[in-house]
Design a protein around this motif. Sequence first.
Motif, short mmCIF file in Angstrom:
data_model
loop_
_atom_site.label_atom_id
_atom_site.label_comp_id
_atom_site.label_asym_id
_atom_site.label_seq_id
_atom_site.Cartn_x
_atom_site.Cartn_y
_atom_site.Cartn_z
N ASP A 40 23.53 52.56 64.54
CA ASP A 40 22.22 52.34 64.14
C ASP A 40 21.76 53.17 62.92
O ASP A 40 21.27 52.46 61.89
CB ASP A 40 21.17 52.56 65.41
CG ASP A 40 21.42 51.74 66.37
OD1 ASP A 40 21.63 50.40 66.26
OD2 ASP A 40 21.33 52.03 67.63
N TYR A 69 14.22 46.89 61.31
CA TYR A 69 15.24 47.34 62.15
C TYR A 69 14.80 48.56 62.54
O TYR A 69 15.18 48.95 63.94
CB TYR A 69 16.65 47.58 61.20
CG TYR A 69 17.75 47.76 62.13
CD1 TYR A 69 18.71 46.74 62.63
CD2 TYR A 69 18.19 49.06 62.56
CE1 TYR A 69 19.93 47.18 63.24
CE2 TYR A 69 19.31 49.62 63.18
CZ TYR A 69 20.19 48.28 63.54
OH TYR A 69 21.28 48.77 64.43
N THR A 70 14.32 49.54 62.03
CA THR A 70 13.66 51.10 62.53
C THR A 70 12.77 50.73 63.56
O THR A 70 12.84 51.33 64.53
CB THR A 70 13.27 51.56 61.27
OG1 THR A 70 14.08 51.87 60.17
CG2 THR A 70 12.72 52.89 61.76
N LEU A 125 14.46 49.59 66.78
CA LEU A 125 15.17 50.49 67.39
C LEU A 125 14.29 51.77 67.91
O LEU A 125 14.60 51.99 69.29
CB LEU A 125 15.97 51.32 66.21
CG LEU A 125 16.87 52.58 66.60
CD1 LEU A 125 18.05 51.81 67.74
CD2 LEU A 125 17.54 53.14 65.61
#
Length: 392
Positions: free
Chosen positions: A272, A378-379, A382
């Motif tokens: 990640d 994406y952050t 996550l």
Amino acid sequence: MNKQGIETKIWNKRFIIILLVNTAIFLSFNMATAGFPAFVSSKANSHVTTGLVTTLSALGALLMRPIAGYILDRRLARLFSLFGLLLMAAPLICLLSSDTATVLTVRFLQGAGWGLASTACSKAIANALPHERLSEGIGYAGFLSSAATAFAPGIALSIGEKSGFDVMLGIIGISAVAAAILYLLSRQSGAERAASAEKKCASFIPILKETYLPALLIMVVTVAYAPMVTFIKPYAASLGVGSTAAYFFAYACATVIVRPLTGLYVDRKNADLPAITALASIATASVLLSVCHSLPELLMAAVLSGIGTGAGMNALQTMSVKRTAASNRGMAMAIFLFGFDLGMGVGSFIAGLISNYTGFPILFLIMSVPPTVACMVYTIALIRNNSTHSRS
């Protein structure tokens, strides 16, 4: 051996030979990636034509990837892998004829060879490694391929400028021939032969689902990277900062350093953080190029782009491999590298169109948008995922 008696040794004859083959094809292909645009731009003053040289190569690879993934999990894997390596020697044809149509055809054929050969090498590397040290081994392979990738453009342009493009094209072709000869020295393991013989078509659809994310993310990285490698030479010339050799050297150093470090991190943690780092770095590099006015700024952009592609390739390739069974790795690698090639093709073609209307600074600023958006999405995803797990 570990406590369970499972072989954990990375360095063996088969792995070393495949590493050499992989390095040779990366050297050949990436010399062509920078060398052919320079070759074409010296003959035709058109950014669209220059971008098309990269786009056709990526198109050839794109069309070959699904076929490669299907074939490489079956009986004829070695034969078609060798065929791919020989296709990569197509630039030798340009020594006989160097008209634009021939050059574009050669790039398409080389791209098709690259699509098959690089998929085969990626699968062979993964199969030669113990699962628990998979990312570390990929990191070592990435160290060599990144060195070849990063230094190859500078080598190609230097040879083209000093010795002529015929010499450059000859070296590109000979590197592919050398890879084919080395490949003949490698041997498929008994387990791989058995898996290939028993492979069924039914596993195609599940693999697609498991490799969507890493393929999509690497595509976003290469969409931003493609304009850099395709147009950095004329852009640097327009800035008056001299040769692009320093740019590619800085890029090389950053990529070579980050690949093995990323591998060690991913094996111990997960992919990640390196994936986010890759997206953020390539976006920042593109923004920096859009406001670049000096050599130090150009070199900083090179370092950031090296971190972006280096961390992205290693982390996302490992993510793709770990999500699939060993018998399906040919297709997994094909789908992952399909994303890579799609980004290169789309990025270079769009960049060629945009640069004709806006110039290079605006071009690089526009191309920073996809990785910026992807990094944010994406952050956020996550963070939400971690928050959900911590509450449950």
